[in-house]
Motif scaffolding. Structure first.
Motif, short mmCIF file in Angstrom:
data_model
loop_
_atom_site.label_atom_id
_atom_site.label_comp_id
_atom_site.label_asym_id
_atom_site.label_seq_id
_atom_site.Cartn_x
_atom_site.Cartn_y
_atom_site.Cartn_z
N ASN A 261 -3.87 -3.25 -11.68
CA ASN A 261 -5.12 -3.96 -11.91
C ASN A 261 -4.92 -5.47 -11.76
O ASN A 261 -3.93 -6.04 -12.23
CB ASN A 261 -5.65 -3.66 -13.32
CG ASN A 261 -6.98 -4.31 -13.59
OD1 ASN A 261 -7.87 -4.30 -12.75
ND2 ASN A 261 -7.12 -4.89 -14.77
N GLY A 262 -5.85 -6.10 -11.09
CA GLY A 262 -5.77 -7.55 -10.91
C GLY A 262 -5.04 -7.97 -9.66
O GLY A 262 -4.81 -9.17 -9.45
N ALA A 263 -4.65 -7.03 -8.82
CA ALA A 263 -3.98 -7.38 -7.56
C ALA A 263 -4.90 -8.27 -6.73
O ALA A 263 -6.09 -8.00 -6.60
CB ALA A 263 -3.61 -6.12 -6.80
N LYS A 264 -4.32 -9.32 -6.17
CA LYS A 264 -5.13 -10.30 -5.43
C LYS A 264 -5.10 -10.08 -3.92
O LYS A 264 -5.98 -10.58 -3.21
CB LYS A 264 -4.63 -11.71 -5.76
CG LYS A 264 -4.79 -12.10 -7.22
CD LYS A 264 -4.28 -13.52 -7.46
CE LYS A 264 -4.45 -13.92 -8.92
NZ LYS A 264 -3.94 -15.29 -9.18
N LYS A 265 -4.11 -9.37 -3.44
CA LYS A 265 -3.99 -9.21 -2.00
C LYS A 265 -3.19 -7.95 -1.69
O LYS A 265 -2.22 -7.63 -2.39
CB LYS A 265 -3.27 -10.43 -1.38
CG LYS A 265 -3.24 -10.45 0.14
CD LYS A 265 -4.59 -10.81 0.75
CE LYS A 265 -4.51 -10.95 2.24
NZ LYS A 265 -5.82 -11.28 2.84
N VAL A 266 -3.62 -7.24 -0.63
CA VAL A 266 -2.90 -6.04 -0.18
C VAL A 266 -2.75 -6.11 1.33
O VAL A 266 -3.72 -6.32 2.05
CB VAL A 266 -3.64 -4.74 -0.55
CG1 VAL A 266 -2.86 -3.52 -0.07
CG2 VAL A 266 -3.89 -4.66 -2.05
N TYR A 267 -1.53 -5.95 1.80
CA TYR A 267 -1.26 -5.81 3.24
C TYR A 267 -0.77 -4.39 3.48
O TYR A 267 0.14 -3.91 2.79
CB TYR A 267 -0.18 -6.79 3.71
CG TYR A 267 -0.62 -8.23 3.79
CD1 TYR A 267 -1.32 -8.72 4.90
CD2 TYR A 267 -0.31 -9.12 2.76
CE1 TYR A 267 -1.69 -10.04 4.98
CE2 TYR A 267 -0.69 -10.45 2.83
CZ TYR A 267 -1.39 -10.91 3.94
OH TYR A 267 -1.76 -12.22 4.01
N THR A 268 -1.36 -3.73 4.46
CA THR A 268 -0.96 -2.37 4.81
C THR A 268 -0.33 -2.37 6.20
O THR A 268 -0.92 -2.89 7.15
CB THR A 268 -2.16 -1.42 4.79
OG1 THR A 268 -2.72 -1.41 3.47
CG2 THR A 268 -1.73 0.00 5.16
N ILE A 269 0.85 -1.77 6.32
CA ILE A 269 1.58 -1.72 7.59
C ILE A 269 1.76 -0.26 7.97
O ILE A 269 2.64 0.42 7.44
CB ILE A 269 2.95 -2.42 7.48
CG1 ILE A 269 2.80 -3.83 6.89
CG2 ILE A 269 3.64 -2.47 8.85
CD1 ILE A 269 4.12 -4.53 6.62
N PRO A 270 0.92 0.28 8.87
CA PRO A 270 1.07 1.68 9.27
C PRO A 270 2.25 1.87 10.21
O PRO A 270 2.68 0.93 10.88
CB PRO A 270 -0.25 1.97 9.98
CG PRO A 270 -0.69 0.65 10.52
CD PRO A 270 -0.22 -0.37 9.52
#
Length: 353
Positions: A261-270
């Motif tokens: 909870n509270g995560a500010k940014k997510v990068y996804t690398i497939p």
């Protein structure tokens, strides 16, 4: 092949075939410069199939496609479906559609005036259109077009690249081996074998892990109800989504949302084709961010490189920091010591510590 997974030629061509039919109600097919045949039914790699198609009894018109001043292939239409008076209109329509679909990939796109099979055989014009990878000879006695294909050994890689491109564009839809193979112009058995051969991953497990990663991002970056998230990524039943989520991440969706909870940014690398057992999460991630133009700051911990800041968000304070997940689970070791050999997706999350 570049590290970056490339947009596939056949998906774009099939898009042109579909749009042309919608506009003119005329079916087209396409033979490319490696003698691969694209029709509304899919992709055919067998040169015998192409040879049979070329010599079918009904007369045909061949519209050469030229991209960046090089021969790309030929669109094929039944001559019976295009009145002589409408030939130029069909050529113009095909030019406009091809330009709209391909202009992101080629600076110059041209559809030449149509040729008949007799033009190609007797006039030798086909030979003037041929480029590397597409060789042919004309037998003057029987006027028979005899193709030969010089495959470069990368056919399997190209085919799985097509599938990956389709999956990436439709990851939020229901994806099965049957519908992905159909839209990638491959047989289900062949696509399944490609995943096991190149990725050491079962196709269904790959799709499941990719979808769970998408759900994880939505869980921590939105306030959407869990059942709505499950539907938005192609799960018909929320209870089945919950079951798959826990099997994959060892957490329920609600537990995952609370933990991060509270995560500010997510990068996804497939996953990309070039991942192998010798590449670490750090190496793959570093390449991904560099390719995206994202600024990194790194430091060495016990001699191992670590990513400490991504795009200005830093782990160098006590309140926030970057963690990474691989296939939905947070490892307890450094990314430079974790390898991607049979993994499907990496995520970097900026969380409260």
């Amino acid at each position: 092949m570049n590290f970056t997974s490339q947009e596939t030629h056949y998906i774009r061509i099939k898009r042109i075939l579909s749009l042309f039919f919608q506009l003119t109600k005329t079916h087209l097919s396409f033979i490319d410069s490696t003698l691969h045949l694209v029709t509304s039914d899919g992709l055919f790699l067998d040169s015998k199939k192409v040879d049979t198609f070329f010599y079918k009894k009904s007369p045909s018109l061949f519209f050469p496609l030229i991209t960046n001043d090089q021969f790309n292939g030929m669109f094929i239409a039944s001559k019976n479906n295009i009145p002589v008076s409408a030939t130029s209109l069909h050529q113009e329509a095909l030019q406009n559609i091809s330009t709209s679909v391909l202009d992101a990939y080629y600076q110059k796109i041209a559809i030449l005036s149509p040729l008949t099979k007799e033009d190609l055989e007797k006039g030798g014009q086909l030979l003037n259109l041929l480029t590397s990878g597409f060789s042919a000879r004309i037998d003057p006695d029987v006027h028979k077009f005899k193709p030969s294909i010089d495959l470069d050994g990368n056919e399997g890689i190209n085919n799985i690249d097509i599938a990956l491109s389709y999956i990436e564009q439709n990851i939020d839809q229901k994806l099965t081996l049957v519908n992905v193979s159909k839209n990638s112009y491959l047989s289900p058995a062949y696509l399944s074998r490609l995943f096991k051969e190149y990725f050491k991953i079962n196709f269904s497990n790959y799709i499941r892990t990719r979808k769970i990663a998408l759900a994880q991002k939505q869980l921590i970056s939105t306030d959407e109800p869990i059942d709505k998230i499950s539907k938005s990524i192609g799960f018909a039943r929320a209870n089945y989504f919950n079951k798959v989520f826990k099997e994959t991440t060892n957490l329920t969706p609600l537990q995952f949302r609370k933990r991060y909870n509270g995560a500010k940014k997510v990068y996804t690398i497939p996953r990309e084709l070039e991942w192998n057992e010798n590449l670490s999460v750090y190496a793959v991630s570093h390449h991904f961010f560099q390719k995206q133009g994202v600024i990194l700051k790194e430091q060495s911990i016990n001699g191992y490189p670590c990513i400490m800041s991504i795009d200005g968000l830093s782990s160098l304070n006590n309140a926030n920091g970057w963690i990474y997940l691989i296939d939905g689970v947070q490892p307890q070791i450094l990314p430079s010591k974790t390898y991607v050999k049979d993994k499907s997706v990496i995520q970097w999350i900026y969380v409260n510590i």
